[in-house]
Enzyme design. Structure first.
Site, short mmCIF file in Angstrom:
data_model
loop_
_atom_site.label_atom_id
_atom_site.label_comp_id
_atom_site.label_asym_id
_atom_site.label_seq_id
_atom_site.Cartn_x
_atom_site.Cartn_y
_atom_site.Cartn_z
N HIS A 202 4.31 12.33 1.27
CA HIS A 202 5.28 11.25 1.09
C HIS A 202 6.32 11.26 2.21
O HIS A 202 6.77 10.21 2.66
CB HIS A 202 5.96 11.39 -0.27
CG HIS A 202 5.10 10.88 -1.39
ND1 HIS A 202 5.24 11.28 -2.69
CD2 HIS A 202 4.07 10.02 -1.38
CE1 HIS A 202 4.34 10.67 -3.44
NE2 HIS A 202 3.61 9.91 -2.66
N ARG A 309 -4.55 -1.02 -0.18
CA ARG A 309 -5.19 0.12 -0.86
C ARG A 309 -4.61 0.23 -2.27
O ARG A 309 -3.65 0.96 -2.50
CB ARG A 309 -4.94 1.41 -0.07
CG ARG A 309 -5.53 1.39 1.34
CD ARG A 309 -5.33 2.76 2.00
NE ARG A 309 -6.00 2.85 3.27
CZ ARG A 309 -5.38 2.77 4.46
NH1 ARG A 309 -4.08 2.59 4.50
NH2 ARG A 309 -6.06 2.89 5.58
N ARG A 345 -8.25 -4.30 -1.92
CA ARG A 345 -9.40 -3.44 -2.20
C ARG A 345 -9.30 -2.93 -3.63
O ARG A 345 -8.27 -2.42 -4.04
CB ARG A 345 -9.43 -2.26 -1.23
CG ARG A 345 -10.61 -1.33 -1.46
CD ARG A 345 -10.74 -0.29 -0.38
NE ARG A 345 -9.71 0.72 -0.46
CZ ARG A 345 -9.57 1.72 0.43
NH1 ARG A 345 -10.39 1.79 1.46
NH2 ARG A 345 -8.62 2.60 0.30
N GLU A 443 -19.08 1.32 4.71
CA GLU A 443 -18.54 2.65 5.04
C GLU A 443 -19.52 3.78 4.76
O GLU A 443 -19.16 4.95 4.88
CB GLU A 443 -17.22 2.88 4.29
CG GLU A 443 -17.28 2.62 2.81
CD GLU A 443 -15.90 2.64 2.16
OE1 GLU A 443 -14.96 3.20 2.76
OE2 GLU A 443 -15.77 2.10 1.05
N ASN A 466 -13.31 5.24 8.98
CA ASN A 466 -13.02 6.65 8.65
C ASN A 466 -14.17 7.26 7.86
O ASN A 466 -14.70 8.33 8.18
CB ASN A 466 -11.72 6.76 7.85
CG ASN A 466 -10.53 6.17 8.59
OD1 ASN A 466 -10.62 5.89 9.78
ND2 ASN A 466 -9.43 6.00 7.90
N ASP A 467 -14.56 6.59 6.78
CA ASP A 467 -15.64 7.11 5.96
C ASP A 467 -17.00 6.93 6.64
O ASP A 467 -17.88 7.78 6.49
CB ASP A 467 -15.66 6.40 4.59
CG ASP A 467 -14.71 7.08 3.61
OD1 ASP A 467 -14.27 8.21 3.89
OD2 ASP A 467 -14.39 6.47 2.57
N ARG A 477 -13.77 15.52 7.01
CA ARG A 477 -12.57 15.52 7.86
C ARG A 477 -11.50 16.48 7.36
O ARG A 477 -10.62 16.89 8.10
CB ARG A 477 -11.98 14.10 7.93
CG ARG A 477 -12.78 13.16 8.79
CD ARG A 477 -12.17 11.79 8.74
NE ARG A 477 -12.30 11.20 7.41
CZ ARG A 477 -11.42 10.36 6.88
NH1 ARG A 477 -10.33 10.07 7.53
NH2 ARG A 477 -11.62 9.84 5.69
N CYS A 514 -11.16 -1.95 9.40
CA CYS A 514 -9.88 -1.61 8.79
C CYS A 514 -9.61 -0.11 8.83
O CYS A 514 -8.62 0.36 8.27
CB CYS A 514 -9.82 -2.11 7.36
SG CYS A 514 -11.06 -1.38 6.27
#
Length: 582
Positions: A202, A309, A345, A443, A466-467, A477, A514
């Site tokens: 955070h 997200r 999403r 992905e 990323n995925d 990762r 994205c």
């Protein structure tokens, strides 16, 4: 870490979570340690010890409520949700009941009981593989530290430090909680560095939202940096330079000035249309996690939200958000974007991303019951979210994005779920956009290879790089032992990306990227050369990428991109990338 001595120039390396350069004198902030004394409480004083613990929890709760309330209508309003997360943690039985039971069972003092409970929670977090959830351990520890402070009768505060010349002080801390950052904002600090924390903590999220250079995970910064020492924080490289010599200082002064001028120049591009030199229009969207992220998106000049997200609405809380709560969150984003598109999403959670107290039982959660697989296994949760999204669609341009599709059955069932939610709303007389587009994330390699199957059923595609990289290269990762193998420029990745974009174009289906590749300016021309016209990234990267788009000629880069796709030698590939970006 590379340290020579604390009295001379030395460098420390951490994780740069917010880019930029800051130069200033260190101001050390000492938070409460979780190292506490242990002593036995006589049986006749157990109840009094429990009450002492209860008073400490109440004191912290009142303090956090006051902090959240103080920023709710201020420029720091985006921090309130993070403080609210700590309030919810404080209300959890892990804090309200478990330590009280430990005091009763073990006849120990309140501080020791809380320490035992914290150790137990830490052990549970250590077993979580998902990096985002694992870093929530920090929030638990930060709350525990506040309770320990209350038990000790001390009060946390960040003391102001005078500004010297043009340099504001830099805060050096073992860790900073969201509540600390609220106090921190009241003083003219130029940056902060911490020993703890991760890229998705955070504190890191807040740093990025503040646009302030920040480095976390220094490990020993708090003990090695002395009060008032001159330090340079390079948030882009994740480097802290302590006691720089005059040459290094002059070099970074120059870099800082250049960065300041570049930032001012970039702001002029905010309202300029994103188009290449040959006149091809490009859409630059932004990724968000919470409704409070809308303002940075609008300030960045992005033309819409390419990825909301939604799972962030479900995390760090007890219980699930109901339809009304979700509807209000989606509506706030849609209305905040004032007619610009918002791609929401659906819940990308399950297995490793536990919500509502679920237990993690999967050995390899990245391949388990997550994303659309989880939603189809929990149709009630999916239905509630789809109804909330559809209801929000009457307030602007909403698009629904389904994550991690890999089979025909998943597409079919997901679309049936959308249709069922629509029928329910129609029956109830609730208004919504009946033609809300439904897209899918590409992905996993199966989706990229069998793309026509997805194109026929969906209105648009979004590539989650990323995925896609993780699954294609079989690299976790989050695993430090193999993280260095994560390579966006691997020939397999480049050919998959180019193939997906080319096939989508042939079928006249909109396609976006994205993942982090979309915000990496060094890859902008490569993706443009593949034919990509829709990018979605962190708001902080929009203007930099726009600048690269504006300086790109598609006919000029085409030969380089074609050669890159045919190259499998890393050195040759790197040389071509340098020519492409020259």
């Amino acid at each position: 870490m590379d340290a020579k001595a604390s009295s001379v120039c030395f460098t420390m390396h951490g994780i740069g979570v917010s880019s930029g350069i800051a130069i200033g004198h260190a101001h050390l902030f000492l938070g409460m340690s979780t190292e506490v004394d242990h002593y036995e409480v006589p049986p006749g004083e157990i109840l009094r010890e429990q009450r002492r613990y209860d008073r400490a929890v109440k004191e912290v709760r009142d303090e956090l409520k006051e902090l959240a309330s103080s920023v709710r209508h201020s420029a720091a309003a985006e921090l309130a949700p993070f403080v609210n997360v700590h309030l919810m943690l404080l209300d959890d039985s892990a804090f309200t009941e478990a330590p009280r039971e430990l005091i009763r069972e073990r006849h120990c003092n309140a501080e020791w009981a809380l320490r035992i409970q914290l150790d137990e929670l830490s052990a549970q977090f250590d077993e979580i593989e998902d990096p985002y959830l694992r870093e929530r351990e920090e929030d638990v520890r930060q709350v525990a530290e506040r309770v320990l402070e209350a038990l000790a009768g001390t009060k946390r505060r960040i003391v102001a430090k005078p500004v010297r010349g043009e340099d504001s002080p830099i805060l050096v801390a073992r860790d900073l909680s969201p509540a600390d950052v609220i106090l921190f904002r009241q003083h003219p600090f130029a940056a902060f560095v911490t020993d703890l924390g991760g890229a998705t903590s955070h504190t890191a999220i807040i740093a990025r939202s503040m646009g302030m250079p920040a480095i976390v995970a220094l490990h020993h910064g708090r003990s090695m940096i002395r009060e008032d020492e001159l330090i340079i924080v390079d948030g882009t490289q994740g480097v802290v330079i302590v006691n720089p010599d005059k040459h290094v200082l002059a070099e970074y002064r120059l870099k800082q000035n250049e960065a300041r001028l570049d930032k001012e120049k970039l702001k002029r591009l905010r309202t300029a249309p994103a188009a290449t030199l040959d006149g091809t229009t490009v859409q630059l969207f932004a990724n968000i996690e919470l409704p409070s992220d809308v303002e940075p998106v609008r300030a960045s000049g992005a033309t819409g939200v390419g990825l909301f997200r939604s799972e962030f609405l479900f995390m760090n809380r007890r219980g699930l958000p109901d339809e009304e709560e979700q509807f209000e969150a989606y509506k706030e984003v849609v209305e905040g974007m004032k007619g610009m598109p918002v791609t929401i999403r659906t819940l990308d959670s399950g297995a490793d991303k536990a919500i509502d107290g679920q237990e993690i039982t999967t050995i390899n959660p990245a391949l388990g019951l997550r994303a659309i697989r989880y939603c189809l296994a929990e149709p009630h949760i999916f239905n509630v979210q789809l109804r909330a999204i559809l209801r929000a669609s009457r307030f602007g341009k909403v698009m629904i994005l389904i994550p991690m599709l890999s089979t025909w059955a998943e597409i079919t069932q997901a679309l049936l779920a959308v249709a069922a939610a629509k029928e329910q709303l129609k029956t109830e007389g609730v208004k919504f956009d009946e033609y809300v587009p439904v897209g899918g994330m590409i992905e996993v390699p199966a989706a990229a290879i069998a793309l026509p199957m997805f194109i026929r059923k969906l209105d648009f595609l979004s590539i989650g790089t990323n995925d896609l990289i993780q699954y294609t290269l079989a690299i976790d990762r989050a695993d430090d032992a193999v993280a260095h193998l994560y390579d966006p420029l691997h020939p397999a990745i480049l050919n998959l990306l180019a193939g997906v974009i080319r096939t989508a174009q042939q079928h006249e289906k909109p396609v976006a990227v994205c993942g982090e590749m979309a915000g990496d300016v060094d890859l902008t021309r490569l993706l443009l050369g593949f034919g990509l016209r829709n990018f979605s990234m962190h708001p902080a990267h929009v203007l930099t990428v726009k600048q690269r788009v504006l300086s790109t000629s598609l006919p000029d880069i085409a030969p380089f991109v074609a050669r890159i796709l045919k190259t499998d030698e890393p050195e040759r590939l790197q040389a071509l990338m340098e020519k492409l970006n020259a």
